[in-house]
Structure formats: structure tokens, C-alpha cells
Design a protein around this motif. Structure first.
Motif, short mmCIF file in Angstrom:
data_model
loop_
_atom_site.label_atom_id
_atom_site.label_comp_id
_atom_site.label_asym_id
_atom_site.label_seq_id
_atom_site.Cartn_x
_atom_site.Cartn_y
_atom_site.Cartn_z
N GLY A 12 -13.09 26.48 39.65
CA GLY A 12 -13.74 27.72 40.05
C GLY A 12 -12.89 28.96 39.93
N ARG A 13 -11.55 28.77 39.89
CA ARG A 13 -10.61 29.89 39.82
C ARG A 13 -10.97 31.01 40.81
N PRO A 14 -11.12 30.67 42.10
CA PRO A 14 -11.47 31.71 43.07
C PRO A 14 -10.32 32.68 43.30
N ASP A 15 -10.65 33.87 43.73
CA ASP A 15 -9.61 34.83 44.09
C ASP A 15 -8.89 34.39 45.36
N ILE A 16 -9.67 33.83 46.29
CA ILE A 16 -9.16 33.41 47.60
C ILE A 16 -9.65 32.01 47.89
N MET A 17 -8.79 31.20 48.52
CA MET A 17 -9.22 29.90 49.02
C MET A 17 -8.75 29.74 50.45
N THR A 18 -9.68 29.48 51.38
CA THR A 18 -9.29 29.15 52.75
C THR A 18 -9.14 27.64 52.83
N LEU A 19 -8.10 27.21 53.55
CA LEU A 19 -7.74 25.80 53.52
C LEU A 19 -7.32 25.34 54.92
N ASP A 20 -7.95 24.27 55.39
CA ASP A 20 -7.56 23.69 56.67
C ASP A 20 -6.37 22.76 56.44
N LEU A 21 -5.51 22.61 57.45
CA LEU A 21 -4.35 21.73 57.31
C LEU A 21 -4.67 20.29 57.69
N SER A 22 -5.71 20.09 58.48
CA SER A 22 -6.06 18.75 58.94
C SER A 22 -7.23 18.21 58.13
N MET A 23 -6.89 17.61 56.98
CA MET A 23 -7.91 17.08 56.08
C MET A 23 -7.37 15.83 55.40
N PRO A 24 -8.24 15.02 54.81
CA PRO A 24 -7.76 13.88 54.02
C PRO A 24 -6.90 14.35 52.86
N GLY A 25 -5.81 13.63 52.60
CA GLY A 25 -4.94 13.96 51.48
C GLY A 25 -3.72 14.75 51.91
N ASP A 26 -2.86 15.02 50.95
CA ASP A 26 -1.62 15.76 51.18
C ASP A 26 -1.89 17.25 50.99
N VAL A 27 -2.12 17.94 52.09
CA VAL A 27 -2.50 19.35 52.01
C VAL A 27 -1.36 20.21 51.46
N PHE A 28 -0.12 19.92 51.86
CA PHE A 28 1.01 20.74 51.41
C PHE A 28 1.23 20.58 49.91
N SER A 29 1.05 19.36 49.42
CA SER A 29 1.14 19.14 47.98
C SER A 29 0.02 19.89 47.25
N ALA A 30 -1.16 19.93 47.87
CA ALA A 30 -2.28 20.66 47.28
C ALA A 30 -1.97 22.15 47.19
N ILE A 31 -1.37 22.70 48.25
CA ILE A 31 -1.02 24.12 48.23
C ILE A 31 -0.04 24.41 47.10
N ARG A 32 0.98 23.55 46.96
CA ARG A 32 1.96 23.74 45.88
C ARG A 32 1.29 23.66 44.51
N SER A 33 0.39 22.69 44.37
CA SER A 33 -0.29 22.52 43.09
C SER A 33 -1.14 23.74 42.74
N ILE A 34 -1.86 24.26 43.73
CA ILE A 34 -2.69 25.44 43.49
C ILE A 34 -1.82 26.64 43.13
N ALA A 35 -0.70 26.80 43.85
CA ALA A 35 0.20 27.92 43.58
C ALA A 35 0.77 27.85 42.17
N GLU A 36 1.04 26.63 41.69
CA GLU A 36 1.62 26.47 40.36
C GLU A 36 0.57 26.58 39.25
N ARG A 37 -0.58 25.94 39.46
CA ARG A 37 -1.59 25.87 38.40
C ARG A 37 -2.54 27.06 38.40
N CYS A 38 -2.77 27.62 39.57
CA CYS A 38 -3.73 28.74 39.69
C CYS A 38 -3.08 29.88 40.47
N PRO A 39 -2.05 30.49 39.93
CA PRO A 39 -1.29 31.49 40.68
C PRO A 39 -2.10 32.71 41.12
#
Length: 236
Positions: free
Chosen positions: A59-86
Motif C-alpha cells: 500500500g505504501r502508506p504515508d503513515i502507519m499506526t502500529l500496536d506493540l502487542s501483536m502476533p509476530g516480531d513487531v520490532f523486526s517489522a518496524i526495522r523492515s518497514i523503515a528499510e524497505r519503505c522509508p
């Protein structure tokens, strides 16, 4: 100008927002809050860390709101988004007023940390702030976060920056065994002058001025030796 008036004046290009939370009712409520505002368009929703990464990529959104308490590695997801979709700015929207988690999220690439339970104006303010290139933290939480940054900076200052070489570890072992420079030189097959040179370099590397301080700094680096028999400083 009132908040209502501000929200009624859309930009020429609406800001696209994606929402990620594993609570369906909350997710629907947040999305509907922004769907009624002409300044924004909804790019999509997800309910897991992996879903957040996929949504950011598709979707390449301008903004993404993200909860920390979810299934999966949220911190890894944040890093991935920052790297792939700056271009996508990540706004953490969580119930956890936890300094360590906030620091990890910001280190990973998040641009805002907003606590659930705060007035909705906080979330709107966070989105507008990060859209303009700034950082945002919920006002009630910011003093705690600043304290966390200060504590981390202090720990970094106190931590010896250098790792010790094999030769320097050998010198340390001699210190822990209460050996003089002459005895260390004999044990290592070096001249006493060479040992003094190594010792001076070791003190410089560890930013200390005495043999005792060398030992204490080495202990912070994780040296396994015992310091009970430490030899006194030598001036000759």
C-alpha cells in the motif's frame, strides 16, 4: 482556529494511513475516526507484524499506526518497514507505557510513540507531526522517555569502548595475579620496557590512570579474572 475547523480543511493531497492492531473493534474504531476526515485516506488495515510489513510494501502508506502487542516480531517489522519503505512513517499506538519498549521502537525506526487512552487529539497531532518530518511522544510519557535516553547515555559513557587484544588480556592476567611489570615481562618473554608500553596503551584505551582502574574497567568488559591480589602501581 478550532480542531473541527482544522480538520475540515483538507490538503491538496490527502495523507494515506494504514492501521495495524490485533483488536478488531479498536482497529475499526480508529479507521472510522480518520475515514470521516477529508485530510486522510485509509490505505488498509492489518492485525500482525507480518501483516504490517506486507501492507507497507503493497500500500505504501504515508503513515502507519502500529500496536506493540501483536502476533509476530513487531520490532523486526518496524526495522523492515523503515528499510524497505522509508517514506512510510511509523506511529506506535500502544497501551504500554514502557520506556525500554519505546526506546527499542524508536531505535528500530518508529517516528512517534502514542499511548492509547489519551485523547484522540494526541494521535492526530502525532500523525501531523511525523508527516512534517518531526518526532512525537505523548506528553504524559515524554518525561519518562527523556529519562530513559539519559540513563542509556550515562551507561554508554561508563562502558569502556574498546575490546582487549589477546596480548592485553595476558597483561591483565598478570595484574590479577599481583605480578609486577618485571614479572609479567619474564612470563611473556618480553622486555620490561615493552610491558610498560603495553600498560600505557591499555590505560589509554580504557581511559584510566592506574593499574587498579585498569582492572575495574576490565571487569566491566567481562574479564573472568579475580582482582583480590592486585599488585600496586609501579612508577619506575
Amino acid at each position: 482556529m478550532s480542531d473541527a475547523a482544522d480538520r475540515s480543511a483538507p490538503d491538496s493531497q490527502p495523507t494515506s494511513i494504514a492501521f495495524v492492531d490485533d483488536h478488531p473493534t479498536l482497529l475499526a474504531g480508529i479507521a472510522s475516526l480518520f475515514a470521516d476526515d477529508p485530510r486522510y485516506t485509509i490505505a488498509g488495515t492489518a492485525s500482525s507484524a507480518d501483516g504490517a510489513v506486507e501492507l507497507a510494501a503493497s500500500g505504501r502508506p504515508d503513515i502507519m499506526t502500529l500496536d506493540l502487542s501483536m502476533p509476530g516480531d513487531v520490532f523486526s517489522a518496524i526495522r523492515s518497514i523503515a528499510e524497505r519503505c522509508p517514506a512510510t512513517r511509523v506511529v506506535i499506538f500502544t497501551a504500554y507505557a514502557d520506556v525500554d519498549m519505546a526506546l527499542r521502537a524508536l531505535d528500530a525506526g518508529a517516528h512517534a510513540f502514542v499511548l492509547k487512552g489519551r485523547p484522540s487529539e494526541d494521535l492526530f497531532a502525532a500523525i501531523e507531526t511525523v508527516k512534517s518530518g518531526g518526532l512525537f511522544v505523548s506528553p504524559d510519557f515524554s518525561p519518562m522517555l527523556i529519562g530513559g535516553f539519559r540513563n542509556r547515555a550515562r551507561r554508554e559513557r561508563e562502558r569502556p569502548a574498546a575490546k582487549l587484544s589477546a596480548r592485553e588480556q595476558q597483561l591483565l592476567q598478570g595484574l590479577f595475579e599481583a605480578k609486577t611489570n618485571k614479572e609479567i615481562a619474564r612470563a611473556l618473554g618480553l622486555t620490561e620496557k615493552t610491558v610498560k608500553h603495553y600498560m600505557t596503551n591499555l590505560m589509554t584505551k580504557l581511559k584510566v590512570k592506574s593499574r587498579l582502574e585498569v582492572v575495574l574497567a576490565a571487569k566491566r568488559l567481562g574479564s573472568p579474572y579475580n582482582i583480590d591480589g592486585l599488585a600496586p602501581d609501579e612508577n619506575d
